[in-house]
Scaffold this active site. Structure first.
Site, PDB file in Angstrom:
ATOM      1  N   ARG A   1      -3.319   7.921   4.812  1.00  0.00           N
ATOM      2  CA  ARG A   1      -2.789   6.592   5.519  1.00  0.00           C
ATOM      3  C   ARG A   1      -3.489   6.693   6.923  1.00  0.00           C
ATOM      4  NH1 ARG A   1      -3.522   3.126   1.146  1.00  0.00           N
ATOM      5  NH2 ARG A   1      -2.103   3.925  -0.470  1.00  0.00           N
TER       6      ARG A   1
ATOM      7  N   VAL B   1       3.751   1.616  -1.227  1.00  0.00           N
ATOM      8  CA  VAL B   1       4.696   1.884  -2.382  1.00  0.00           C
ATOM      9  C   VAL B   1       3.850   2.598  -3.494  1.00  0.00           C
ATOM     10  CG1 VAL B   1       4.016  -0.285  -3.865  1.00  0.00           C
ATOM     11  CG2 VAL B   1       6.359   0.681  -3.576  1.00  0.00           C
ATOM     12  N   ARG B   2       2.545   2.835  -3.260  1.00  0.00           N
ATOM     13  CA  ARG B   2       1.645   3.811  -4.032  1.00  0.00           C
ATOM     14  C   ARG B   2       1.874   5.005  -4.076  1.00  0.00           C
ATOM     15  NH1 ARG B   2      -2.782   1.125  -6.386  1.00  0.00           N
ATOM     16  NH2 ARG B   2      -2.435   3.008  -7.707  1.00  0.00           N
TER      17      ARG B   2
ATOM     18  N   ARG C   1      15.797 -11.978  -3.148  1.00  0.00           N
ATOM     19  CA  ARG C   1      16.342 -12.673  -4.167  1.00  0.00           C
ATOM     20  C   ARG C   1      18.015 -13.099  -3.562  1.00  0.00           C
ATOM     21  NH1 ARG C   1      16.762  -9.641  -9.399  1.00  0.00           N
ATOM     22  NH2 ARG C   1      17.725 -11.780 -10.311  1.00  0.00           N
TER      23      ARG C   1
ATOM     24  N   GLN D   1       0.814  -1.051  -0.073  1.00  0.00           N
ATOM     25  CA  GLN D   1      -0.158  -0.059  -0.170  1.00  0.00           C
ATOM     26  C   GLN D   1       0.840   1.567  -0.099  1.00  0.00           C
ATOM     27  OE1 GLN D   1      -2.555  -0.858   3.506  1.00  0.00           O
ATOM     28  NE2 GLN D   1      -4.011  -1.921   2.282  1.00  0.00           N
TER      29      GLN D   1
ATOM     30  N   ARG E   1       4.152   7.851  -4.916  1.00  0.00           N
ATOM     31  CA  ARG E   1       5.019   7.758  -6.145  1.00  0.00           C
ATOM     32  C   ARG E   1       6.188   8.633  -5.849  1.00  0.00           C
ATOM     33  NH1 ARG E   1       0.286   8.698 -10.029  1.00  0.00           N
ATOM     34  NH2 ARG E   1      -0.355   9.719  -8.328  1.00  0.00           N
TER      35      ARG E   1
HETATM   36  C1  LIG Z   1      -8.035   4.160   1.833  1.00  0.00           C
HETATM   37  C2  LIG Z   1      -7.493   4.010   0.666  1.00  0.00           C
HETATM   38  C3  LIG Z   1      -7.886   3.058  -0.387  1.00  0.00           C
HETATM   39  C4  LIG Z   1      -7.044   2.606  -1.523  1.00  0.00           C
HETATM   40  N1  LIG Z   1      -7.719   1.834  -2.363  1.00  0.00           N
HETATM   41  C5  LIG Z   1      -7.117   1.552  -3.604  1.00  0.00           C
HETATM   42  C6  LIG Z   1      -7.781   0.340  -4.278  1.00  0.00           C
HETATM   43  O1  LIG Z   1      -8.479  -0.484  -3.922  1.00  0.00           O
HETATM   44  N2  LIG Z   1      -6.901   0.068  -5.472  1.00  0.00           N
HETATM   45  C7  LIG Z   1      -6.063   0.925  -5.971  1.00  0.00           C
HETATM   46  O2  LIG Z   1      -5.336   0.654  -6.847  1.00  0.00           O
HETATM   47  N3  LIG Z   1      -5.576   1.975  -5.238  1.00  0.00           N
HETATM   48  C8  LIG Z   1      -5.975   2.255  -4.148  1.00  0.00           C
HETATM   49  N4  LIG Z   1      -5.412   3.285  -3.189  1.00  0.00           N
HETATM   50  C9  LIG Z   1      -4.349   4.066  -3.476  1.00  0.00           C
HETATM   51  C10 LIG Z   1      -4.737   5.275  -4.144  1.00  0.00           C
HETATM   52  O3  LIG Z   1      -5.453   5.397  -5.211  1.00  0.00           O
HETATM   53  C11 LIG Z   1      -3.311   6.047  -4.455  1.00  0.00           C
HETATM   54  O4  LIG Z   1      -2.635   5.650  -5.451  1.00  0.00           O
HETATM   55  C12 LIG Z   1      -2.764   6.253  -3.465  1.00  0.00           C
HETATM   56  O5  LIG Z   1      -3.422   6.832  -2.179  1.00  0.00           O
HETATM   57  C13 LIG Z   1      -1.459   7.619  -3.635  1.00  0.00           C
HETATM   58  O6  LIG Z   1      -2.202   8.817  -3.775  1.00  0.00           O
HETATM   59  P1  LIG Z   1      -1.587   9.901  -4.843  1.00  0.00           P
HETATM   60  O7  LIG Z   1      -1.529   9.271  -6.177  1.00  0.00           O
HETATM   61  O8  LIG Z   1      -2.254  11.115  -4.280  1.00  0.00           O
HETATM   62  O9  LIG Z   1      -0.171  10.252  -3.793  1.00  0.00           O
HETATM   63  P2  LIG Z   1       1.169   9.986  -4.440  1.00  0.00           P
HETATM   64  O10 LIG Z   1       1.519   8.935  -5.452  1.00  0.00           O
HETATM   65  O11 LIG Z   1       2.001  10.015  -3.078  1.00  0.00           O
HETATM   66  O12 LIG Z   1       1.414  11.310  -5.072  1.00  0.00           O
HETATM   67  C14 LIG Z   1       1.495  12.717  -4.347  1.00  0.00           C
HETATM   68  C15 LIG Z   1       0.731  13.665  -5.592  1.00  0.00           C
HETATM   69  O13 LIG Z   1       1.768  13.776  -6.615  1.00  0.00           O
HETATM   70  C16 LIG Z   1       1.260  13.972  -7.474  1.00  0.00           C
HETATM   71  N5  LIG Z   1       1.541  12.800  -8.669  1.00  0.00           N
HETATM   72  C17 LIG Z   1       2.329  11.780  -8.288  1.00  0.00           C
HETATM   73  N6  LIG Z   1       2.344  11.040  -9.255  1.00  0.00           N
HETATM   74  C18 LIG Z   1       1.885  11.692 -10.490  1.00  0.00           C
HETATM   75  C19 LIG Z   1       1.436  11.405 -11.827  1.00  0.00           C
HETATM   76  N7  LIG Z   1       1.962  10.396 -12.450  1.00  0.00           N
HETATM   77  N8  LIG Z   1       0.803  12.510 -12.351  1.00  0.00           N
HETATM   78  C20 LIG Z   1       0.232  13.676 -11.861  1.00  0.00           C
HETATM   79  N9  LIG Z   1       0.325  13.841 -10.705  1.00  0.00           N
HETATM   80  C21 LIG Z   1       1.268  12.976  -9.971  1.00  0.00           C
HETATM   81  C22 LIG Z   1      -0.297  13.885  -7.387  1.00  0.00           C
HETATM   82  O14 LIG Z   1      -0.696  15.376  -7.038  1.00  0.00           O
HETATM   83  C23 LIG Z   1      -0.339  13.041  -6.016  1.00  0.00           C
HETATM   84  O15 LIG Z   1      -1.472  13.582  -5.214  1.00  0.00           O
HETATM   85  C24 LIG Z   1      -6.083   3.466  -1.903  1.00  0.00           C
HETATM   86  C25 LIG Z   1      -5.564   4.505  -1.259  1.00  0.00           C
HETATM   87  C26 LIG Z   1      -6.425   4.861   0.134  1.00  0.00           C
HETATM   88  C27 LIG Z   1      -5.593   5.848   1.127  1.00  0.00           C
END
Ligand SMILES: Cc1cc2nc3c(=O)[nH]c(=O)nc-3n(C[C@H](O)[C@H](O)[C@H](O)COP(=O)(O)OP(=O)(O)OC[C@H]3O[C@@H](n4cnc5c(N)ncnc54)[C@H](O)[C@@H]3O)c2cc1C
Length: 237
Positions: A200, A93-94, A106, A91, A96
């Site tokens: 989170r 690692v999402r 490995r 979770q 980015r």
């Molecule tokens: C309670 C909860 C439930 C969730 N459930 C799921 C699920 O069921 N399935 C699933 O796949 N994911 C799920 N997620 C993950 C969610 O969809 C987001 O991927 C994750 O929370 C990261 O959020 P973010 O993109 O805002 O943040 P980060 O990746 O931390 O990025 C921070 C900010 O940087 C900017 N940014 C980063 N990368 C880019 C880009 N490539 N383009 C444009 N702007 C960018 C955006 O403004 C972003 O808000 C869940 C998250 C939460 C908190």
């Protein structure tokens, strides 16, 4: 389940907080201090070098956070070393913008450490919501604990057997459960760290990741008290 928070420490800067049964978060390094964003923001008026009081910096910091002037907050950087179950890492690692370097099974053998939730966490599936857990416990928490522990042990027995057979660790590891603990360095700027913590720490986030998020916040608070207070106020507004 209630998220444990770190009690006010004797050491004003706690460095490590234990999480779940085998995990922890350690704050290993950071750059910038509580006044860095205010000082950086003043570049806009070419007066960053002028002396300011703590109160003036705190007021500006509050303004920056409240009005989402986010880039000055990015001038602070934080680095954690974390040990957490793989499903928590999956979770985290999402997020980015973080830089991550993780232990590799490995190359090194996984220790027999997998997450076994405590009894209070053996909550039922909610009736109304597709994700999350209800407040009520399952009828037989002891049975669930036993099943989780037995499954983890069986998986680690299989892993050990495959390694004994001489199988490459990168293949042997595929039998390990997602409750297995992993470790990594996680580094990010403070703005995006707070963004991650906001998501989170939310009650909709899974309990286990909230435990780690709370530990990160508790470690950062003594270092960035003004910024964290402003962020908390903005979040609650
Ligand atoms: C309670 C909860 C439930 C969730 N459930 C799921 C699920 O069921 N399935 C699933 O796949 N994911 C799920 N997620 C993950 C969610 O969809 C987001 O991927 C994750 O929370 C990261 O959020 P973010 O993109 O805002 O943040 P980060 O990746 O931390 O990025 C921070 C900010 O940087 C900017 N940014 C980063 N990368 C880019 C880009 N490539 N383009 C444009 N702007 C960018 C955006 O403004 C972003 O808000 C869940 C998250 C939460 C908190």
């Amino acid at each position: 389940m209630e998220i444990p928070t770190y009690p006010p420490p004797d050491d004003p800067i706690p460095r490590e907080i234990k999480c779940l049964d085998h995990g922890f978060v350690a704050l290993v390094d950071w750059m910038g201090n509580d006044r860095t964003p205010a000082q950086c923001a003043r570049t806009s008026f070419r007066n960053a070098q002028q002396e300011r009081t703590d109160e003036q910096d705190a007021k500006l910091t509050d303004y920056l956070v409240r009005h989402k002037h986010t880039t000055p907050i990015e001038f602070c950087q934080v680095r954690f070393y974390m040990k957490m179950p793989i499903f928590v890492a999956r979770q985290l690692v999402r997020h980015r913008t973080a830089s991550i370097n993780e232990v590799s099974y490995r190359y090194v053998q996984a220790a027999r450490e997998f997450y076994v939730p405590e009894v209070a966490r053996l909550q039922r599936k909610p009736e109304t919501n597709k994700q999350g857990s209800s407040e009520a416990l399952v009828e037989n928490p002891a049975l669930c604990t036993g099943v989780i522990r037995d499954a983890g042990n069986a998986a680690f027995d299989a892993y050990a057997e495959l390694l004994r057979e001489g199988l490459a660790p990168e293949i042997a590891r595929i039998v390990l459960p997602c409750g297995t603990y992993t470790e990594w360095y996680w580094q990010n700027d403070l703005h995006n760290t707070l963004h991650m913590l906001g998501l989170r720490l939310d009650p909709h986030a899974q309990y286990e990741i909230r435990v780690f998020a709370q530990a990160c916040l508790d470690l950062l608070r003594p270092i960035y008290p003004t910024i964290i207070t402003a962020w908390g106020k903005a979040r609650a507004a």
